[in-house]
Design an enzyme around this catalytic site. Structure first.
Site, PDB file in Angstrom:
ATOM      1  N   CYS A  13       0.826  -1.210   0.000  1.00  0.00           N
ATOM      2  CA  CYS A  13       0.000   0.000   0.000  1.00  0.00           C
ATOM      3  C   CYS A  13       0.860   1.260   0.000  1.00  0.00           C
ATOM      4  O   CYS A  13       2.041   1.237   0.363  1.00  0.00           O
ATOM      5  CB  CYS A  13      -0.925  -0.006   1.208  1.00  0.00           C
ATOM      6  SG  CYS A  13      -2.351   1.083   1.003  1.00  0.00           S
ATOM      7  N   ASP A 133      -6.586  -3.560  11.279  1.00  0.00           N
ATOM      8  CA  ASP A 133      -5.447  -2.665  11.459  1.00  0.00           C
ATOM      9  C   ASP A 133      -5.442  -2.154  12.891  1.00  0.00           C
ATOM     10  O   ASP A 133      -6.376  -2.391  13.661  1.00  0.00           O
ATOM     11  CB  ASP A 133      -5.535  -1.514  10.450  1.00  0.00           C
ATOM     12  CG  ASP A 133      -4.207  -0.811  10.215  1.00  0.00           C
ATOM     13  OD1 ASP A 133      -3.193  -1.222  10.805  1.00  0.00           O
ATOM     14  OD2 ASP A 133      -4.187   0.159   9.419  1.00  0.00           O
TER      15      ASP A 133
END
Length: 210
Positions: A13, A133
């Site tokens: 990412c 996360d």
């Protein structure tokens, strides 16, 4: 929990430079993430289009958004800039349902983990995938920090593990939790920029090549 027989997917990412695209083209993760939310890794639509054009066609793109206008997300999908949508903000279930009605792209719902019950509740939503996360007060991203993995319950939806993963620990975490995929950004960077050798080492360890 039984092991997922399918290979674990890799998402790199925060790509923002043409060099980043060259690195992932050389290493071939499954997904490349473009951050459209406010961040030092934020890219504009025009930049994302150029990066996408240079990206190997075997790599799918994920757009990362925080409380974004739905019209913008739909436009990026219709233009073929992103293949997946990752919602990392405070979007409610009504937002997710409306978005899923206007796009064909799968939706990843990020959960900033604070409890087991929170993850189970998120699984009941209209998203196609979850991404677990780290909760950081005042931030929408985990900042490369790990969360308490004891909170992770058995899940029916495919899910990505994020937060504090690097080439040294990712294999052990995969063997323990058996996620659908893993997501990394800052831990494959050096001095704030993506690092080819760190990306390569991460992917090779996920795929058992080391």
């Amino acid at each position: 929990m039984s092991r997922n027989p399918d290979p674990v997917r890799v998402k790199i990412c925060g790509l923002r430079r043409m060099e980043d695209i060259e690195y992932v083209n050389a290493c071939l993760p499954d997904y490349a993430g473009f951050v459209f939310a406010k961040s030092r890794r934020q890219v504009t639509e025009a930049k994302a289009r150029k990066l996408r054009e240079a990206l190997d066609a075997r790599i799918q793109t994920v757009g990362v958004f925080v409380n974004e206008e739905m019209e913008r997300i739909c436009r990026l999908c219709s233009q073929g800039i992103i293949d997946f949508i990752q919602l990392h903000g405070d979007e409610d279930e009504d937002y997710v349902k409306k978005l899923s009605d206007c796009v064909q792209a799968p939706i990843i719902r990020a959960v900033r983990v604070r409890s087991r019950e929170q993850i189970l509740a998120a699984q009941q939503g209209a998203c196609d995938y979850l991404l677990l996360d780290t909760y950081m007060p005042g931030q929408y991203g985990g900042g490369g920090q790990a969360f308490d993995e004891e909170f992770i319950p058995p899940l029916l939806k495919p899910w990505f593990l994020a937060g504090g993963l690097d080439a040294e620990n990712v294999r052990e975490k995969i063997d323990r939790h058996h996620p659908f995929g893993v997501d990394v950004s800052s831990k494959v960077e050096t001095d704030g920029n993506k690092d080819l050798e760190k990306i390569r080492a991460f992917i090779e360890n996920v795929r058992g090549l080391r």
